[in-house]
Design a protein around this motif. Structure first.
Motif, PDB file in Angstrom:
ATOM      1  N   GLU A 111       0.839  -1.205   0.000  1.00  0.00           N
ATOM      2  CA  GLU A 111       0.000   0.000   0.000  1.00  0.00           C
ATOM      3  C   GLU A 111       0.868   1.246   0.000  1.00  0.00           C
ATOM      4  O   GLU A 111       1.843   1.361   0.742  1.00  0.00           O
ATOM      5  N   MET A 112       0.536   2.187  -0.865  1.00  0.00           N
ATOM      6  CA  MET A 112       1.285   3.431  -0.952  1.00  0.00           C
ATOM      7  C   MET A 112       0.926   4.359   0.194  1.00  0.00           C
ATOM      8  O   MET A 112      -0.173   4.308   0.728  1.00  0.00           O
ATOM      9  N   GLU A 113       1.881   5.211   0.545  1.00  0.00           N
ATOM     10  CA  GLU A 113       1.533   6.312   1.431  1.00  0.00           C
ATOM     11  C   GLU A 113       0.568   7.210   0.676  1.00  0.00           C
ATOM     12  O   GLU A 113       0.622   7.330  -0.534  1.00  0.00           O
ATOM     13  N   GLN A 114      -0.309   7.879   1.392  1.00  0.00           N
ATOM     14  CA  GLN A 114      -1.342   8.621   0.705  1.00  0.00           C
ATOM     15  C   GLN A 114      -1.066  10.124   0.695  1.00  0.00           C
ATOM     16  O   GLN A 114      -0.183  10.556  -0.003  1.00  0.00           O
ATOM     17  N   TYR A 115      -1.752  10.876   1.481  1.00  0.00           N
ATOM     18  CA  TYR A 115      -1.700  12.320   1.332  1.00  0.00           C
ATOM     19  C   TYR A 115      -0.360  12.902   1.765  1.00  0.00           C
ATOM     20  O   TYR A 115       0.258  12.443   2.730  1.00  0.00           O
ATOM     21  N   ASP A 116       0.094  13.935   1.058  1.00  0.00           N
ATOM     22  CA  ASP A 116       1.346  14.625   1.365  1.00  0.00           C
ATOM     23  C   ASP A 116       1.209  15.367   2.696  1.00  0.00           C
ATOM     24  O   ASP A 116       0.222  16.058   2.944  1.00  0.00           O
ATOM     25  N   THR A 117       2.230  15.259   3.543  1.00  0.00           N
ATOM     26  CA  THR A 117       2.166  15.870   4.874  1.00  0.00           C
ATOM     27  C   THR A 117       2.821  17.243   4.952  1.00  0.00           C
ATOM     28  O   THR A 117       2.732  17.895   5.992  1.00  0.00           O
ATOM     29  N   LEU A 118       3.466  17.696   3.886  1.00  0.00           N
ATOM     30  CA  LEU A 118       4.094  19.021   3.922  1.00  0.00           C
ATOM     31  C   LEU A 118       3.029  20.114   3.925  1.00  0.00           C
ATOM     32  O   LEU A 118       1.954  19.960   3.359  1.00  0.00           O
ATOM     33  N   THR A 119       3.334  21.232   4.550  1.00  0.00           N
ATOM     34  CA  THR A 119       2.398  22.351   4.603  1.00  0.00           C
ATOM     35  C   THR A 119       2.360  23.087   3.266  1.00  0.00           C
ATOM     36  O   THR A 119       3.258  22.934   2.421  1.00  0.00           O
ATOM     37  N   ASP A 120       1.340  23.917   3.075  1.00  0.00           N
ATOM     38  CA  ASP A 120       1.244  24.699   1.851  1.00  0.00           C
ATOM     39  C   ASP A 120       2.446  25.633   1.701  1.00  0.00           C
ATOM     40  O   ASP A 120       2.988  25.788   0.598  1.00  0.00           O
ATOM     41  N   ASP A 121       2.873  26.236   2.796  1.00  0.00           N
ATOM     42  CA  ASP A 121       4.021  27.146   2.733  1.00  0.00           C
ATOM     43  C   ASP A 121       5.279  26.392   2.314  1.00  0.00           C
ATOM     44  O   ASP A 121       6.089  26.922   1.530  1.00  0.00           O
ATOM     45  N   GLU A 122       5.447  25.183   2.815  1.00  0.00           N
ATOM     46  CA  GLU A 122       6.612  24.380   2.432  1.00  0.00           C
ATOM     47  C   GLU A 122       6.552  24.011   0.953  1.00  0.00           C
ATOM     48  O   GLU A 122       7.576  24.026   0.248  1.00  0.00           O
ATOM     49  N   MET A 123       5.360  23.714   0.467  1.00  0.00           N
ATOM     50  CA  MET A 123       5.206  23.369  -0.942  1.00  0.00           C
ATOM     51  C   MET A 123       5.470  24.579  -1.842  1.00  0.00           C
ATOM     52  O   MET A 123       6.093  24.458  -2.901  1.00  0.00           O
ATOM     53  N   ILE A 124       5.017  25.758  -1.427  1.00  0.00           N
ATOM     54  CA  ILE A 124       5.244  26.971  -2.216  1.00  0.00           C
ATOM     55  C   ILE A 124       6.732  27.290  -2.284  1.00  0.00           C
ATOM     56  O   ILE A 124       7.261  27.642  -3.350  1.00  0.00           O
ATOM     57  N   ALA A 125       7.420  27.134  -1.159  1.00  0.00           N
ATOM     58  CA  ALA A 125       8.868  27.369  -1.142  1.00  0.00           C
ATOM     59  C   ALA A 125       9.581  26.381  -2.063  1.00  0.00           C
ATOM     60  O   ALA A 125      10.517  26.750  -2.794  1.00  0.00           O
ATOM     61  N   MET A 126       9.127  25.131  -2.053  1.00  0.00           N
ATOM     62  CA  MET A 126       9.708  24.119  -2.922  1.00  0.00           C
ATOM     63  C   MET A 126       9.482  24.470  -4.392  1.00  0.00           C
ATOM     64  O   MET A 126      10.387  24.343  -5.228  1.00  0.00           O
ATOM     65  N   ALA A 127       8.281  24.950  -4.700  1.00  0.00           N
ATOM     66  CA  ALA A 127       7.959  25.312  -6.078  1.00  0.00           C
ATOM     67  C   ALA A 127       8.851  26.443  -6.573  1.00  0.00           C
ATOM     68  O   ALA A 127       9.400  26.381  -7.685  1.00  0.00           O
ATOM     69  N   PRO A 176      15.121  32.039 -17.722  1.00  0.00           N
ATOM     70  CA  PRO A 176      14.455  33.209 -17.146  1.00  0.00           C
ATOM     71  C   PRO A 176      13.032  33.421 -17.658  1.00  0.00           C
ATOM     72  O   PRO A 176      12.150  33.824 -16.898  1.00  0.00           O
ATOM     73  N   GLU A 177      12.792  33.138 -18.950  1.00  0.00           N
ATOM     74  CA  GLU A 177      11.445  33.359 -19.497  1.00  0.00           C
ATOM     75  C   GLU A 177      10.409  32.369 -18.968  1.00  0.00           C
ATOM     76  O   GLU A 177       9.209  32.543 -19.179  1.00  0.00           O
ATOM     77  N   HIS A 178      10.872  31.326 -18.264  1.00  0.00           N
ATOM     78  CA  HIS A 178       9.962  30.342 -17.684  1.00  0.00           C
ATOM     79  C   HIS A 178       9.824  30.505 -16.168  1.00  0.00           C
ATOM     80  O   HIS A 178       9.096  29.740 -15.535  1.00  0.00           O
ATOM     81  N   GLN A 179      10.513  31.489 -15.628  1.00  0.00           N
ATOM     82  CA  GLN A 179      10.465  31.704 -14.185  1.00  0.00           C
ATOM     83  C   GLN A 179       9.431  32.777 -13.843  1.00  0.00           C
ATOM     84  O   GLN A 179       9.215  33.712 -14.598  1.00  0.00           O
ATOM     85  N   GLY A 180       8.788  32.604 -12.699  1.00  0.00           N
ATOM     86  CA  GLY A 180       7.802  33.570 -12.265  1.00  0.00           C
ATOM     87  C   GLY A 180       7.372  33.262 -10.847  1.00  0.00           C
ATOM     88  O   GLY A 180       8.015  32.487 -10.142  1.00  0.00           O
ATOM     89  N   THR A 181       6.273  33.856 -10.430  1.00  0.00           N
ATOM     90  CA  THR A 181       5.742  33.650  -9.086  1.00  0.00           C
ATOM     91  C   THR A 181       4.789  32.463  -9.092  1.00  0.00           C
ATOM     92  O   THR A 181       3.853  32.407  -9.900  1.00  0.00           O
ATOM     93  N   ALA A 182       5.024  31.498  -8.192  1.00  0.00           N
ATOM     94  CA  ALA A 182       4.193  30.301  -8.112  1.00  0.00           C
ATOM     95  C   ALA A 182       3.044  30.522  -7.123  1.00  0.00           C
ATOM     96  O   ALA A 182       3.266  30.883  -5.972  1.00  0.00           O
ATOM     97  N   THR A 183       1.815  30.309  -7.595  1.00  0.00           N
ATOM     98  CA  THR A 183       0.618  30.416  -6.753  1.00  0.00           C
ATOM     99  C   THR A 183      -0.030  29.042  -6.668  1.00  0.00           C
ATOM    100  O   THR A 183      -0.332  28.428  -7.697  1.00  0.00           O
ATOM    101  N   LEU A 184      -0.251  28.548  -5.462  1.00  0.00           N
ATOM    102  CA  LEU A 184      -0.837  27.231  -5.274  1.00  0.00           C
ATOM    103  C   LEU A 184      -2.286  27.221  -5.743  1.00  0.00           C
ATOM    104  O   LEU A 184      -3.101  28.047  -5.323  1.00  0.00           O
ATOM    105  N   ILE A 185      -2.631  26.268  -6.623  1.00  0.00           N
ATOM    106  CA  ILE A 185      -4.005  26.122  -7.114  1.00  0.00           C
ATOM    107  C   ILE A 185      -4.749  25.063  -6.312  1.00  0.00           C
ATOM    108  O   ILE A 185      -5.851  25.288  -5.818  1.00  0.00           O
ATOM    109  N   CYS A 186      -4.153  23.869  -6.188  1.00  0.00           N
ATOM    110  CA  CYS A 186      -4.816  22.787  -5.464  1.00  0.00           C
ATOM    111  C   CYS A 186      -3.794  21.722  -5.079  1.00  0.00           C
ATOM    112  O   CYS A 186      -2.671  21.697  -5.598  1.00  0.00           O
TER     113      CYS A 186
END
Length: 336
Positions: free
Chosen positions: A2-18, A27-37
């Motif tokens: 059985e796989m582990e299921q839901y990710d335990t990292l916080t939204d802030d941690e995920m945004i920093a990772m992004a 550079p033309e592909h870099q920008g500000t990342a906004t969490l959608i879902c």
């Protein structure tokens, strides 16, 4: 296993990772990342001065690098045939699938996609607007049947055990809070009946193959008269009729569900006619899908989607199982 299921990292941690992953791109592909879902992965909108992108960061223990490269291979083949699908953007070194070493025990991957324009339909649309969903499903299935896959191609299997079994990819439905012993018995009887039906239906090349596996309204975009499919993260080997069943995911109990499904089928059969055998298995696939989603709700209780379903959703699932069993009682005789 059985796989582990839901990710335990916080939204802030995920945004920093992004934002850290984005530094690997031109550079033309870099920008500000906004969490959608967040679900099986975290999805971000990335805005640059000129355009937008979608960044997807996978949770651990779901897909490995080969699985993700296989998804991208299918997307590339679809684009060559005229489908408008999310296409990956390579980093400065030409790498499409980005490895992320969070810790010794946490290795995950990210992919940056070009943004697909369009409006996402909801269940508030007119029933006939479900027809384009059926049409694009049929086109995807025809492509799947005829596409010669690379020898290294590997995706998840979406068969009966992996959907509703004890070690399903999305967890086990018995772990959902709120199920009474009587409820568990009812759902289990439905699972046993479904197993008989799908075993008899079989896995021939015209019934079982590479599918989107989650092609519902939220993974569809309408744009200037065109229908576009997005989010192929769950694509894998499964029944084509399961794809059709997934069209009404989470809303199988809705008063308009039957009308929606009729509309999907009208659209589908404009492109790929179905046999009576296919049509007969569809209610079984719908019930199988609902129980699969029951497992998902139990293992993803922290997600916005699971929390939005309301307290009656699990009870409605049990009721659907009861209705299903009344109609398919003969199959239970073989179970004993």
């Amino acid at each position: 296993m059985e796989m582990e299921q839901y990710d335990t990292l916080t939204d802030d941690e995920m945004i920093a990772m992004a934002n850290d992953v984005l530094t690997r791109y031109l550079p033309e592909h870099q920008g500000t990342a906004t969490l959608i879902c967040r679900s099986e992965n975290a999805t971000f909108k990335v805005r640059t001065e000129r355009e937008q992108f979608a960044l997807r960061i996978h949770r651990p223990d779901y897909h490995d690098a080969i699985n993700i490269q296989s998804e991208l291979a299918w997307l590339a083949a679809l684009e060559q045939q005229g489908f408008v699908v999310p296409m990956p953007v390579a980093d400065k070194n030409g790498i499409q699938v980005q490895p992320i070493e969070v810790s010794d025990q946490d290795r995950r991957f990210a992919v940056l996609f070009r943004w697909i324009e369009g409006s996402m339909p909801t269940t508030d649309i007119e029933p006939e607007q479900f027809e384009p969903l059926g049409e694009i499903m049929a086109r995807l299935h025809l492509h799947s049947i005829h596409w010669p896959r690379p020898a290294w191609f590997k995706r998840l299997q979406w068969d009966h055990p992996s959907m509703v079994g004890e070690h399903g990819h999305w967890g086990h439905w018995k772990k959902v809070p709120g199920l009474s012993p009587a409820d568990i018995e009812t759902v289990q009887r439905a699972v046993d009946s479904i197993a008989l039906h799908v075993q008899h239906y079989g896995k021939e090349s015209q019934t079982y193959g590479l599918i989107h596996a989650d092609l519902r309204l939220t993974n569809l975009l309408f744009h200037h008269g065109m229908t576009r499919a997005i989010d192929f993260d769950d694509c894998g080997e499964g029944w084509f009729m399961h794809d059709i069943a997934a069209a009404i995911s989470f809303y199988e109990h809705h008063e308009n569900a039957e009308e929606w499904m009729s509309s999907v089928l009208r659209g589908y059969q404009k492109v790929r006619p179905l046999s009576q055998r296919d049509l007969d298995i569809l209610p079984v696939m719908v019930m199988q899908r609902r129980i699969q989603l029951l497992a998902w709700v139990g293992s993803h209780q922290q997600t916005e989607m699971a929390q939005s379903l309301g307290e009656h959703w699990v009870a409605e699932t049990v009721r659907l199982c009861q209705d299903y069993l009344r109609i398919h009682a003969k199959a239970l005789e073989a179970v004993g």
